[in-house]
Design an enzyme around this catalytic site. Structure first.
Site, PDB file in Angstrom:
ATOM      1  N   TYR A  32       0.829  -1.214   0.000  1.00 36.02           N
ATOM      2  CA  TYR A  32       0.000   0.000   0.000  1.00 36.02           C
ATOM      3  C   TYR A  32       0.852   1.248   0.000  1.00 36.02           C
ATOM      4  O   TYR A  32       2.072   1.183   0.175  1.00 36.02           O
ATOM      5  CB  TYR A  32      -0.960  -0.013   1.200  1.00 36.02           C
ATOM      6  CG  TYR A  32      -0.323   0.310   2.541  1.00 36.02           C
ATOM      7  CD1 TYR A  32       0.537  -0.580   3.178  1.00 36.02           C
ATOM      8  CD2 TYR A  32      -0.579   1.519   3.178  1.00 36.02           C
ATOM      9  CE1 TYR A  32       1.102  -0.285   4.412  1.00 36.02           C
ATOM     10  CE2 TYR A  32      -0.013   1.815   4.415  1.00 36.02           C
ATOM     11  CZ  TYR A  32       0.821   0.918   5.032  1.00 36.02           C
ATOM     12  OH  TYR A  32       1.388   1.215   6.237  1.00 36.02           O
ATOM     13  N   LYS A 150       6.451  -1.752   1.850  1.00 35.77           N
ATOM     14  CA  LYS A 150       5.250  -1.197   2.480  1.00 35.77           C
ATOM     15  C   LYS A 150       4.104  -2.198   2.333  1.00 35.77           C
ATOM     16  O   LYS A 150       3.175  -2.027   1.532  1.00 35.77           O
ATOM     17  CB  LYS A 150       4.900   0.180   1.895  1.00 35.77           C
ATOM     18  CG  LYS A 150       4.055   1.022   2.844  1.00 35.77           C
ATOM     19  CD  LYS A 150       4.096   2.476   2.482  1.00 35.77           C
ATOM     20  CE  LYS A 150       3.086   3.327   3.250  1.00 35.77           C
ATOM     21  NZ  LYS A 150       3.231   3.337   4.695  1.00 35.77           N
ATOM     22  N   GLU A 182      12.384   2.324  13.979  1.00 38.97           N
ATOM     23  CA  GLU A 182      11.435   3.386  13.599  1.00 38.97           C
ATOM     24  C   GLU A 182      10.251   3.318  14.540  1.00 38.97           C
ATOM     25  O   GLU A 182      10.273   2.594  15.532  1.00 38.97           O
ATOM     26  CB  GLU A 182      11.017   3.205  12.137  1.00 38.97           C
ATOM     27  CG  GLU A 182      10.354   1.878  11.862  1.00 38.97           C
ATOM     28  CD  GLU A 182       9.968   1.669  10.393  1.00 38.97           C
ATOM     29  OE1 GLU A 182       9.801   2.665   9.665  1.00 38.97           O
ATOM     30  OE2 GLU A 182       9.804   0.500  10.013  1.00 38.97           O
ATOM     31  N   LEU A 206      11.047   1.356   7.055  1.00 39.58           N
ATOM     32  CA  LEU A 206      10.436   1.847   5.820  1.00 39.58           C
ATOM     33  C   LEU A 206      11.172   3.133   5.423  1.00 39.58           C
ATOM     34  O   LEU A 206      11.398   3.998   6.271  1.00 39.58           O
ATOM     35  CB  LEU A 206       8.957   2.154   6.058  1.00 39.58           C
ATOM     36  CG  LEU A 206       8.225   2.597   4.795  1.00 39.58           C
ATOM     37  CD1 LEU A 206       7.995   1.404   3.881  1.00 39.58           C
ATOM     38  CD2 LEU A 206       6.897   3.256   5.139  1.00 39.58           C
TER      39      LEU A 206
HETATM   40  N1  PDD Z   1       2.704   4.919   7.575  1.00 38.64           N
HETATM   41  N2  PDD Z   1       7.430   3.652   8.998  1.00 38.64           N
HETATM   42  C1  PDD Z   1       6.279   2.951   9.029  1.00 38.64           C
HETATM   43  C2  PDD Z   1       6.276   1.583   9.604  1.00 38.64           C
HETATM   44  C3  PDD Z   1       5.101   3.525   8.500  1.00 38.64           C
HETATM   45  O1  PDD Z   1       3.960   2.817   8.492  1.00 38.64           O
HETATM   46  C4  PDD Z   1       5.136   4.844   7.973  1.00 38.64           C
HETATM   47  C5  PDD Z   1       3.931   5.530   7.382  1.00 38.64           C
HETATM   48  C6  PDD Z   1       6.360   5.541   7.982  1.00 38.64           C
HETATM   49  C7  PDD Z   1       6.497   6.928   7.408  1.00 38.64           C
HETATM   50  O2  PDD Z   1       6.510   6.890   6.001  1.00 38.64           O
HETATM   51  P1  PDD Z   1       5.985   8.126   5.134  1.00 38.64           P
HETATM   52  O3  PDD Z   1       6.722   9.329   5.601  1.00 38.64           O
HETATM   53  O4  PDD Z   1       6.313   7.750   3.750  1.00 38.64           O
HETATM   54  O5  PDD Z   1       4.501   8.253   5.383  1.00 38.64           O
HETATM   55  C8  PDD Z   1       7.492   4.901   8.486  1.00 38.64           C
HETATM   56  C9  PDD Z   1       1.518   5.384   6.899  1.00 38.64           C
HETATM   57  C10 PDD Z   1       1.259   6.847   6.988  1.00 38.64           C
HETATM   58  C11 PDD Z   1       0.335   4.523   7.319  1.00 38.64           C
HETATM   59  O6  PDD Z   1       0.562   3.326   7.459  1.00 38.64           O
HETATM   60  O7  PDD Z   1      -0.772   5.030   7.448  1.00 38.64           O
END
Ligand code: PDD
Length: 288
Positions: A32, A150, A182, A206
């Protein structure tokens, strides 16, 4: 009335139907993206699409659309949901197979594409001088070894986030072998004597789009930054802790496991960065 997209058609959410034989349902076999849009304008779209294409390649799902088609679908969905500040959630599963088998269906089946939008709450970085801080807890990182993909397989992240919520905190910051990886749904930065530190990109985290933008902004504005392994001790002794994600941007964490981080207030380095972030966003999305 909000609209979602499923396999070629826009519809009301309650009309969207997916078979329980879909591998996304049976195996969490899918990936996703979450792409923010401000003022109806997609933010860092190419970076999100780069990561989407990479995730698909890594799990060997055929990309059902060209980049131009993805963009048109996202823009159409945003318009149907009245634009503004919203995030687009976009999920692709391997599709529906006739029988449950761990191995991929052969020949491949048509991937399932689902998209929806959600409003974005006003982020802390929009008001750097008055923003409040949030709490975080630390937990062991119990996830798999390919957190760079992701994947929709988010049960560990969900269990960890729930522990944060139960503790009255906003996020669980994860530790693997004494090092910070993270957050359950975010990337982590600390400030140590004026230097900003974030763990390097690897299979353990991620590659956050917001993380990369913060790194870019630090370089652009001469804020000292190191991408390197970060120990649990450094996290506990940090002057500032921030978490980043596309829906929350850059959030100051002011308590860790119930103890104040630095002065227990959003710190000066966060404020400086938040000002740069907001200016960048406003310029790109025509909000000025
Ligand atoms: N999640 N690490 C993890 C495990 C995440 O699920 C996310 C973001 C991030 C940050 O990535 P980005 O800056 O590209 O949004 C890091 C999204 C927002 C979610 O699962 O809703």
């Amino acid at each position: 009335m909000s609209q979602v997209y499923l396999n070629g058609a826009f519809m009301a959410p309650q009309d969207a139907r997916i078979s329980p034989m879909d591998r996304g349902f049976l195996f969490a076999d899918g990936i996703y993206e979450v792409i923010p849009a401000y003022n109806g304008v997609l933010f860092r779209f190419d970076e999100h699409l780069d990561r989407l294409e990479r995730s698909l390649r890594e799990v060997q799902i055929i990309n059902p659309h060209s980049r131009a088609q993805w963009q048109a679908l996202c823009e159409d969905l945003i318009a149907r949901n009245n634009g503004g500040n919203i995030s687009v959630y976009l999920q692709i599963s391997r599709g529906m197979a006739e029988k449950r088998d761990h191995a991929f269906p052969d020949p491949p089946v048509v991937p399932t594409v689902f998209m929806m939008t959600s409003p974005i709450a006003v982020p802390a970085a929009d008001s750097p001088d008055t923003a409040r801080g949030y709490g975080a807890i630390t937990r062991d990182d119990i996830r798999w070894a390919r957190c760079d993909i992701k994947s929709v397989s988010l049960l560990p992240n969900s269990l960890l986030r729930q522990q944060a919520v139960a503790a009255g905190a906003a996020e669980a910051i994860l530790l693997r072998d004494g090092f910070v990886t993270e957050g359950s749904a975010s990337n982590v930065f600390i400030v140590q004597s004026g230097t900003i530190i974030t763990p390097p990109r690897s299979h353990a985290i991620l590659g956050g789009i917001t993380r990369d933008l913060v790194v870019e902004l630090c370089h652009q504005h001469g804020l000292p930054l190191e991408e390197r392994e970060l120990t649990e001790t450094e996290l506990r002794q940090a002057d500032e802790i921030w978490i980043t994600s596309s829906t929350k941007e850059v959030v100051p964490i002011t308590t860790l496991n119930g103890h104040p981080v630095g002065q227990g207030q959003p710190g000066p380095v966060w404020k400086a960065l938040a000002h740069h972030y907001v200016r960048h966003k406003r310029r790109l999305c025509g909000l000025d």
